[in-house]
Design a protein around this motif. Sequence first.
Motif, PDB file in Angstrom:
ATOM      1  N   GLY A  42       4.688  18.833   8.536  1.00 30.38           N
ATOM      2  CA  GLY A  42       5.630  20.226   9.492  1.00 30.38           C
ATOM      3  C   GLY A  42       4.392  21.063   9.639  1.00 30.38           C
ATOM      4  N   SER A  43       3.715  20.649  11.038  1.00 37.77           N
ATOM      5  CA  SER A  43       2.642  20.529  11.487  1.00 37.77           C
ATOM      6  C   SER A  43       1.552  21.918  10.533  1.00 37.77           C
ATOM      7  CB  SER A  43       3.128  22.484  12.411  1.00 37.77           C
ATOM      8  OG  SER A  43       3.818  21.806  13.645  1.00 37.77           O
ATOM      9  N   PHE A  44       1.438  20.501   8.869  1.00 38.39           N
ATOM     10  CA  PHE A  44       0.189  21.332   8.733  1.00 38.39           C
ATOM     11  C   PHE A  44       1.321  22.202   7.658  1.00 38.39           C
ATOM     12  CE2 PHE A  44      -1.598  19.518  12.219  1.00 38.39           C
ATOM     13  CZ  PHE A  44      -2.781  18.489  11.393  1.00 38.39           C
ATOM     14  N   ARG A  45       2.476  22.304   7.021  1.00 39.66           N
ATOM     15  CA  ARG A  45       3.097  23.559   6.329  1.00 39.66           C
ATOM     16  C   ARG A  45       3.450  23.141   5.359  1.00 39.66           C
ATOM     17  NH1 ARG A  45       7.825  24.740   8.326  1.00 39.66           N
ATOM     18  NH2 ARG A  45       7.876  23.798   9.891  1.00 39.66           N
ATOM     19  N   PHE A  46       3.622  21.695   4.959  1.00 40.16           N
ATOM     20  CA  PHE A  46       4.066  21.309   3.783  1.00 40.16           C
ATOM     21  C   PHE A  46       3.169  21.085   2.767  1.00 40.16           C
ATOM     22  CE2 PHE A  46       8.101  18.818   6.308  1.00 40.16           C
ATOM     23  CZ  PHE A  46       8.254  20.167   7.325  1.00 40.16           C
ATOM     24  N   GLU A  47       3.512  20.837   1.500  1.00 42.56           N
ATOM     25  CA  GLU A  47       2.910  20.737   0.079  1.00 42.56           C
ATOM     26  C   GLU A  47       2.043  20.222  -0.062  1.00 42.56           C
ATOM     27  OE1 GLU A  47       5.738  21.407  -0.089  1.00 42.56           O
ATOM     28  OE2 GLU A  47       6.827  23.093  -0.958  1.00 42.56           O
ATOM     29  N   ALA A  48       2.310  19.095   0.460  1.00 39.66           N
ATOM     30  CA  ALA A  48       1.581  17.360   0.867  1.00 39.66           C
ATOM     31  C   ALA A  48      -0.207  18.090   1.705  1.00 39.66           C
ATOM     32  CB  ALA A  48       1.695  16.611   0.951  1.00 39.66           C
ATOM     33  N   THR A  49      -0.281  19.165   2.317  1.00 37.75           N
ATOM     34  CA  THR A  49      -1.680  18.986   2.972  1.00 37.75           C
ATOM     35  C   THR A  49      -2.338  19.644   2.109  1.00 37.75           C
ATOM     36  OG1 THR A  49       0.161  20.342   4.654  1.00 37.75           O
ATOM     37  CG2 THR A  49      -1.711  20.548   5.333  1.00 37.75           C
ATOM     38  N   THR A  50      -3.266  18.416   2.364  1.00 33.99           N
ATOM     39  CA  THR A  50      -4.467  18.943   1.668  1.00 33.99           C
ATOM     40  C   THR A  50      -5.503  19.224   2.357  1.00 33.99           C
ATOM     41  OG1 THR A  50      -5.529  16.390   1.598  1.00 33.99           O
ATOM     42  CG2 THR A  50      -3.138  17.202  -0.118  1.00 33.99           C
ATOM     43  N   PRO A  51      -6.820  19.472   1.453  1.00 33.21           N
ATOM     44  CA  PRO A  51      -8.154  19.069   2.293  1.00 33.21           C
ATOM     45  C   PRO A  51      -8.478  17.867   2.983  1.00 33.21           C
ATOM     46  CG  PRO A  51      -8.623  20.805   0.621  1.00 33.21           C
ATOM     47  CD  PRO A  51      -7.240  19.724   0.474  1.00 33.21           C
ATOM     48  N   LEU A  94       0.862  -1.415   0.057  1.00 31.49           N
ATOM     49  CA  LEU A  94      -0.156  -0.450   0.040  1.00 31.49           C
ATOM     50  C   LEU A  94       1.087   1.420   0.111  1.00 31.49           C
ATOM     51  CD1 LEU A  94      -2.231  -1.184   2.846  1.00 31.49           C
ATOM     52  CD2 LEU A  94      -2.549  -1.305   0.401  1.00 31.49           C
ATOM     53  N   ILE A  95       0.828   1.628  -1.502  1.00 30.01           N
ATOM     54  CA  ILE A  95       2.129   2.580  -1.462  1.00 30.01           C
ATOM     55  C   ILE A  95       1.661   3.762  -2.477  1.00 30.01           C
ATOM     56  CG2 ILE A  95       4.227   3.506  -2.430  1.00 30.01           C
ATOM     57  CD1 ILE A  95       5.259   0.802  -2.657  1.00 30.01           C
ATOM     58  N   ASP A  96       1.203   4.645  -0.859  1.00 27.62           N
ATOM     59  CA  ASP A  96       0.441   6.264  -1.656  1.00 27.62           C
ATOM     60  C   ASP A  96       1.235   7.997  -1.752  1.00 27.62           C
ATOM     61  OD1 ASP A  96      -0.924   7.985  -2.309  1.00 27.62           O
ATOM     62  OD2 ASP A  96      -2.897   7.400  -1.336  1.00 27.62           O
ATOM     63  N   PRO A  97       1.649   7.620  -3.079  1.00 26.59           N
ATOM     64  CA  PRO A  97       2.610   8.270  -2.831  1.00 26.59           C
ATOM     65  C   PRO A  97       2.178  10.441  -2.597  1.00 26.59           C
ATOM     66  CG  PRO A  97       2.977   7.516  -4.334  1.00 26.59           C
ATOM     67  CD  PRO A  97       2.009   7.104  -4.264  1.00 26.59           C
ATOM     68  N   ALA A  98       0.530   9.916  -2.790  1.00 31.87           N
ATOM     69  CA  ALA A  98       0.409  11.437  -3.101  1.00 31.87           C
ATOM     70  C   ALA A  98       0.050  11.438  -1.532  1.00 31.87           C
ATOM     71  CB  ALA A  98      -1.372  11.607  -3.610  1.00 31.87           C
ATOM     72  N   ALA A  99      -0.425  10.825  -0.360  1.00 31.13           N
ATOM     73  CA  ALA A  99      -0.149  10.758   0.785  1.00 31.13           C
ATOM     74  C   ALA A  99       0.296  11.858   1.368  1.00 31.13           C
ATOM     75  CB  ALA A  99      -0.475   9.614   1.704  1.00 31.13           C
ATOM     76  N   ALA A 100      -0.041  12.768   2.266  1.00 32.46           N
ATOM     77  CA  ALA A 100       0.708  13.025   3.418  1.00 32.46           C
ATOM     78  C   ALA A 100       1.664  13.101   4.058  1.00 32.46           C
ATOM     79  CB  ALA A 100      -0.219  14.556   4.151  1.00 32.46           C
ATOM     80  N   ALA A 101       0.977  11.680   4.790  1.00 33.61           N
ATOM     81  CA  ALA A 101       2.303  10.991   5.344  1.00 33.61           C
ATOM     82  C   ALA A 101       1.522   9.408   5.309  1.00 33.61           C
ATOM     83  CB  ALA A 101       1.965  11.442   7.100  1.00 33.61           C
ATOM     84  N   SER A 138      -6.050   6.470  21.643  1.00 29.67           N
ATOM     85  CA  SER A 138      -4.912   6.291  22.022  1.00 29.67           C
ATOM     86  C   SER A 138      -4.252   6.573  20.425  1.00 29.67           C
ATOM     87  CB  SER A 138      -4.502   5.482  22.542  1.00 29.67           C
ATOM     88  OG  SER A 138      -5.120   5.052  24.457  1.00 29.67           O
ATOM     89  N   ILE A 139      -5.020   5.210  19.752  1.00 29.41           N
ATOM     90  CA  ILE A 139      -4.882   5.646  17.934  1.00 29.41           C
ATOM     91  C   ILE A 139      -4.982   6.805  17.673  1.00 29.41           C
ATOM     92  CG2 ILE A 139      -5.754   4.771  16.031  1.00 29.41           C
ATOM     93  CD1 ILE A 139      -7.070   2.136  17.749  1.00 29.41           C
ATOM     94  N   ALA A 140      -5.464   8.268  18.017  1.00 26.34           N
ATOM     95  CA  ALA A 140      -5.902   9.119  17.226  1.00 26.34           C
ATOM     96  C   ALA A 140      -4.189   9.732  17.519  1.00 26.34           C
ATOM     97  CB  ALA A 140      -7.212  10.338  18.005  1.00 26.34           C
ATOM     98  N   GLU A 141      -3.692   9.712  18.552  1.00 28.40           N
ATOM     99  CA  GLU A 141      -2.578  10.179  19.340  1.00 28.40           C
ATOM    100  C   GLU A 141      -1.838  10.328  18.788  1.00 28.40           C
ATOM    101  OE1 GLU A 141       0.340  11.105  23.091  1.00 28.40           O
ATOM    102  OE2 GLU A 141      -2.366  10.805  23.348  1.00 28.40           O
ATOM    103  N   CYS A 142      -1.340   8.947  18.243  1.00 32.42           N
ATOM    104  CA  CYS A 142      -0.455   8.724  17.060  1.00 32.42           C
ATOM    105  C   CYS A 142      -0.380   8.564  15.360  1.00 32.42           C
ATOM    106  CB  CYS A 142      -0.488   6.672  17.035  1.00 32.42           C
ATOM    107  SG  CYS A 142      -0.074   5.708  19.178  1.00 32.42           S
ATOM    108  N   LEU A 143      -1.940   8.779  15.506  1.00 28.17           N
ATOM    109  CA  LEU A 143      -1.947   9.153  13.692  1.00 28.17           C
ATOM    110  C   LEU A 143      -1.224  10.086  14.094  1.00 28.17           C
ATOM    111  CD1 LEU A 143      -4.617   6.489  13.077  1.00 28.17           C
ATOM    112  CD2 LEU A 143      -2.514   6.368  12.685  1.00 28.17           C
ATOM    113  N   TYR A 144      -1.884  11.510  14.903  1.00 25.36           N
ATOM    114  CA  TYR A 144      -1.998  13.052  15.181  1.00 25.36           C
ATOM    115  C   TYR A 144      -0.603  13.506  15.068  1.00 25.36           C
ATOM    116  CZ  TYR A 144      -2.756  17.724  15.624  1.00 25.36           C
ATOM    117  OH  TYR A 144      -2.864  19.105  15.756  1.00 25.36           O
TER     118      TYR A 144
END
Length: 353
Positions: A187-196, A147-154, A173-179
């Motif tokens: 980069g705290s939602f500063r990089f180009e991959a940050t989408t809606p 499952l490789i998604d180059p468009a995914a921000a992370a 607990s799960i949400a904190e890890c993923l967040y």
Amino acid sequence: MTGTVGAQLATATGAGPAEADWAAAEALVRAIPPTGRVLLICHVNPDGDALGSMLGFGLGLRQLGVRQVQATFPGPPEVPEPFRGLPGLDLLVPASAADLDPDLVICFDAASESRLGELAGRLSAGGGAALVLDHHASNPGFGTVNLIDPAAAATSVVAEHLLTRLGVTLDRSIAECLYVALTTDTGSFRFEATTPAVHQLAARLLATGISPGDISRRVFDTRPFGAVRLFGEVLGRARLDPAAADGRGLVWTYATLDDLARHDQRPYVLEALIDSVRCTAEADVSCVVKQTAAGEWAVSMRSKGAVDVSQVAVALGGGGHRFAAGFTGRGTAEQVVEAIRGQLDGALILPDA
């Protein structure tokens, strides 16, 4: 281990996983027997996305009733200080204690098998399957299912989608890890991959009741005074080459093991240094060269948009994204940077690219 055609196509075109890949990954997880053993692996020197995605997914497996779950990474079993408050740390075992013959191996955020160090052999051990979750465009697809998604921000974006398909409920607990994973790789939602869609995922995670302020202070805004002094010294030796990359400019600096020892700091503190270097106005490309052993350096590169640094990294044995990539260099710091400089002109992004 040979990757699937679908994974290779996704890497070449920038497309995400096909429905067949998602279905295959879901089937692998659902097929884990009650006594099945699952080994989760992330890359060497794990960052927030690697650890957060891995631990969040491990907690999701527990929610599904899978009890024999181990998580690990190559190298010294030391979790960087900013991530020592993550839920799920009890899943971690040293690489030397990791299951030798698991029923399923799941790999997180590793662009290549080489990033798994001494754990790479687990991907083909025994009769188990290997599932790879990643978002690096340079990933060739080295799992049984990829499952490789180059468009995914992370990688956490990929992990959350698979957890949702499996029927896992996002708890705190799960949400904190993923967040943590999502904020570190954007980069705290500063990089180009940050989408809606990235902000929508963040909203779902925040809705569980996690505290973004506490997480941000712990992950981004806390470091020892020794690290502050170390940063000042290393930034003081930064060099600017405005002619590099066909005039787009290169700024770089380096840190040695002696630097770390002199300030009594662990290597992980240097991960944040690239953010202080990349703000240089006169350079499109920034680079931090961090010594890991005699004649060996971990290299972090960033681009503001004129250069595809993943192309540079791949040419030098590493991988990553267009605007963030890395590799392991050998020789002196100057020799490593000279190798980078030699690749920059060929990695320019043309206007119609």
